[in-house]
Design a protein around this motif. Structure first.
Motif, short mmCIF file in Angstrom:
data_model
loop_
_atom_site.label_atom_id
_atom_site.label_comp_id
_atom_site.label_asym_id
_atom_site.label_seq_id
_atom_site.Cartn_x
_atom_site.Cartn_y
_atom_site.Cartn_z
N TYR A 55 22.54 45.17 90.03
CA TYR A 55 23.09 45.08 91.38
C TYR A 55 22.10 44.39 92.29
CZ TYR A 55 25.02 46.71 95.86
OH TYR A 55 25.54 46.77 97.13
N ALA A 56 22.63 43.70 93.28
CA ALA A 56 21.82 43.14 94.36
C ALA A 56 22.71 42.98 95.58
CB ALA A 56 21.21 41.80 93.96
N LEU A 96 16.63 42.52 98.53
CA LEU A 96 17.99 42.40 97.99
C LEU A 96 18.41 43.71 97.33
CD1 LEU A 96 18.03 38.74 96.61
CD2 LEU A 96 18.47 39.58 98.93
N MET A 97 18.07 44.81 98.01
CA MET A 97 18.40 46.16 97.61
C MET A 97 19.12 46.86 98.75
SD MET A 97 17.30 47.25 94.52
CE MET A 97 16.87 48.99 94.66
N PRO A 98 19.85 47.94 98.48
CA PRO A 98 20.45 48.72 99.56
C PRO A 98 19.37 49.27 100.49
CG PRO A 98 21.39 49.35 97.43
CD PRO A 98 20.21 48.47 97.14
N ILE A 156 18.25 59.19 87.25
CA ILE A 156 18.72 57.83 86.98
C ILE A 156 19.25 57.12 88.21
CG2 ILE A 156 19.14 58.27 84.53
CD1 ILE A 156 22.09 58.64 85.15
N ILE A 157 19.74 57.85 89.19
CA ILE A 157 20.21 57.20 90.41
C ILE A 157 19.02 56.83 91.30
CG2 ILE A 157 21.65 57.45 92.47
CD1 ILE A 157 23.16 57.11 89.79
N VAL A 158 18.03 57.70 91.39
CA VAL A 158 16.78 57.35 92.07
C VAL A 158 16.15 56.12 91.43
CG1 VAL A 158 14.41 58.13 92.54
CG2 VAL A 158 16.34 59.70 92.89
N ASP A 159 16.20 56.03 90.12
CA ASP A 159 15.58 54.92 89.39
C ASP A 159 16.26 53.59 89.65
OD1 ASP A 159 13.63 56.49 88.23
OD2 ASP A 159 14.70 56.76 86.33
N THR A 160 17.53 53.61 90.05
CA THR A 160 18.30 52.36 90.12
C THR A 160 18.61 51.97 91.56
OG1 THR A 160 20.29 53.67 89.59
CG2 THR A 160 19.18 52.54 87.77
N TYR A 161 19.82 52.23 92.04
CA TYR A 161 20.25 51.66 93.32
C TYR A 161 20.71 52.72 94.32
CZ TYR A 161 20.07 47.66 90.24
OH TYR A 161 19.65 46.72 89.34
N LEU A 178 25.41 32.60 95.88
CA LEU A 178 26.71 32.63 95.21
C LEU A 178 27.54 33.84 95.62
CD1 LEU A 178 25.75 31.54 91.58
CD2 LEU A 178 26.60 30.13 93.45
N ALA A 179 26.88 34.88 96.12
CA ALA A 179 27.56 36.08 96.61
C ALA A 179 26.59 36.82 97.52
CB ALA A 179 28.00 36.97 95.46
N ASP A 180 27.13 37.59 98.45
CA ASP A 180 26.30 38.44 99.31
C ASP A 180 25.98 39.77 98.64
OD1 ASP A 180 26.39 36.51 101.30
OD2 ASP A 180 28.16 37.41 102.23
N GLU A 181 26.82 40.16 97.69
CA GLU A 181 26.67 41.42 96.97
C GLU A 181 27.18 41.19 95.56
OE1 GLU A 181 27.86 46.17 97.58
OE2 GLU A 181 28.84 44.61 98.78
N CYS A 182 26.48 41.74 94.58
CA CYS A 182 26.86 41.46 93.19
C CYS A 182 26.54 42.65 92.30
CB CYS A 182 26.13 40.22 92.68
SG CYS A 182 26.55 39.75 90.98
N GLU A 183 27.53 43.08 91.54
CA GLU A 183 27.35 44.09 90.51
C GLU A 183 27.74 43.49 89.18
OE1 GLU A 183 28.78 48.40 90.87
OE2 GLU A 183 30.22 47.56 89.46
N LEU A 184 26.86 43.65 88.19
CA LEU A 184 27.09 43.09 86.85
C LEU A 184 27.09 44.21 85.83
CD1 LEU A 184 27.15 40.86 84.62
CD2 LEU A 184 24.64 40.74 84.86
#
Length: 387
Positions: free
Chosen positions: A132-133, A140-142, A253-258, A297-303
């Motif tokens: 995510y970004a 480029l994080m929340p 795992i949520i603290v670790d990510t986004y 290419l995008a303002d927000e992106c989840e892959l």
């Protein structure tokens, strides 16, 4: 549309983070001697005890007892309380990697039926991973996740520097931001719970943390008279760390990510060598999303990436730009497939994942800190030409 969103973080002395750091410290010690080692190191901790368990296949020896004690000492558990580096019982229960898993990693299904050398390393497990970004911060994080991590890091900084000498290693932070559309407009609520010694008063602690932690981290433009502060809201917090609550690797795992801002595949990171796509593919997904957003290419992106055990190429590549893409999500997914090699061996090579880099990731989030290879935006200029 106005709405509120919240993320949390924890300090390096939180019991689950103690375990994550031990798992990754063992992994780093092994990789320093044997870059091809396979590891899935788990840890649990409670009053007076640490158990290190899991799978490890290597030709080298590392002193796990010493690693555990040095890690716990570095975090700050050095007193004579119920959890201290010099009085721990350290128990190990380590065995080799399952030969069934090793077979899939060493010679992938595709590799056995033809393919190039990078096909010979299959994914270490099945599963889906997310990256995510978003362009609302320079990382480029929340914003919620960035602020929560910085508050947790600041708690450790003022403790270790002696500015607030009564603080102890355990702590949690939480930030609620009010958004207008896609734009963060103000911080609505800050929650800080900080372990402390028996001498400090709650009045002093609350005043100090507001002044030396919150106001040093959160930009003044985001704070207003309506901002709410909950600092040690239950009162005393003297018993903390694994003495107050048992810890376990992979439980943050949520603290670790986004910070909950996007989906999560469920796989934890710490203690796993890079053939485990739970870790390496999640790092690659962040790298890709960050470059897509940096490229405009995008303002927000989840892959989302998904893998089958023993198979090198992902079984699916899915992108959601939440309506912010300059091209369709299908086109973005095509750009990803054409520009990034998503086989595990290629990911390891691209991001340099055989190095002993992992203990640094095990507290304050794996994403949003520029000292990691997956935070580079070196593909952004190239991707921008895809428009």
């Amino acid at each position: 549309m106005r709405y509120f969103f919240t993320s949390e973080s924890v300090t390096e002395g939180h019991p689950d983070k103690v375990c994550d750091q031990i798992s990754d410290a063992v992994l780093d010690a092994v990789l320093e001697k044997d870059a091809e080692a396979r590891a899935a190191i788990e840890c649990c901790a409670t009053t007076g005890m640490v158990l290190v368990m899991g799978e490890l296949s290597t030709h080298c020896y590392v002193d796990i007892n010493k690693i555990v004690r040095n890690t716990v000492k570095g975090i700050g558990y050095t007193g004579g309380q119920g959890f201290s580096y010099n009085s721990l019982a350290v128990i190990t229960a380590i065995h080799g990697q399952s030969p069934d898993i090793a077979m899939g990693v060493d010679a992938s299904v595709e590799g056995r039926s033809g393919g190039d050398a990078l096909d010979l390393t299959g994914a270490g497990d099945q599963g889906m991973m997310f990256g995510y970004a978003v362009n609302e911060t320079e990382e480029l994080m929340p914003l919620t996740a960035v602020l929560a991590h910085k508050l947790a890091m600041r708690l450790a900084e003022v403790r270790k520097s002696g500015l607030l000498p009564y603080l102890r290693p355990d702590g949690k932070t939480q930030v609620t931001v009010e958004y207008e559309g896609r734009t963060p407009v103000r911080v609505d609520t800050v929650v800080v719970s900080a372990q402390h010694d028996e001498a400090v008063t709650q009045e002093r602690l609350r005043a100090d943390i507001k002044k030396y932690v919150v106001e040093e981290v959160v930009p003044a433009r985001l704070l207003d008279r309506g901002t709410k502060y909950f600092i040690n809201p239950t009162g005393r917090f003297e018993v903390g760390g694994p003495e107050g609550d048992s810890g376990l690797t992979g439980r943050k795992i949520i603290v670790d990510t986004y910070g909950g801002r996007c989906a999560h595949g469920g796989g934890a990171f710490s203690g796993k060598d890079p053939t485990k796509v739970d870790r390496s593919a999640a790092y690659m997904a962040r790298y890709i999303c960050k470059n897509i957003v940096a490229a405009g290419l995008a303002d927000e992106c989840e892959l989302q990436l998904a893998y089958a055990i023993g198979v090198a190429n992902p079984v699916s590549v899915f992108i959601d730009s939440f309506g912010t893409g300059k091209v369709s999500d299908e086109t973005l997914a095509k750009i990803v497939r054409e520009n990034f090699d998503l086989r595990p061996a290629a990911i390891i090579r691209t991001l340099g994942l055989r190095a002993p880099i992992y203990k640094r990731t095990a507290a304050y989030g794996h994403f949003g800190r520029e000292d990691f290879a997956w935070e580079r935006t070196d593909r952004a200029a190239e991707l921008s030409r895809s428009l």
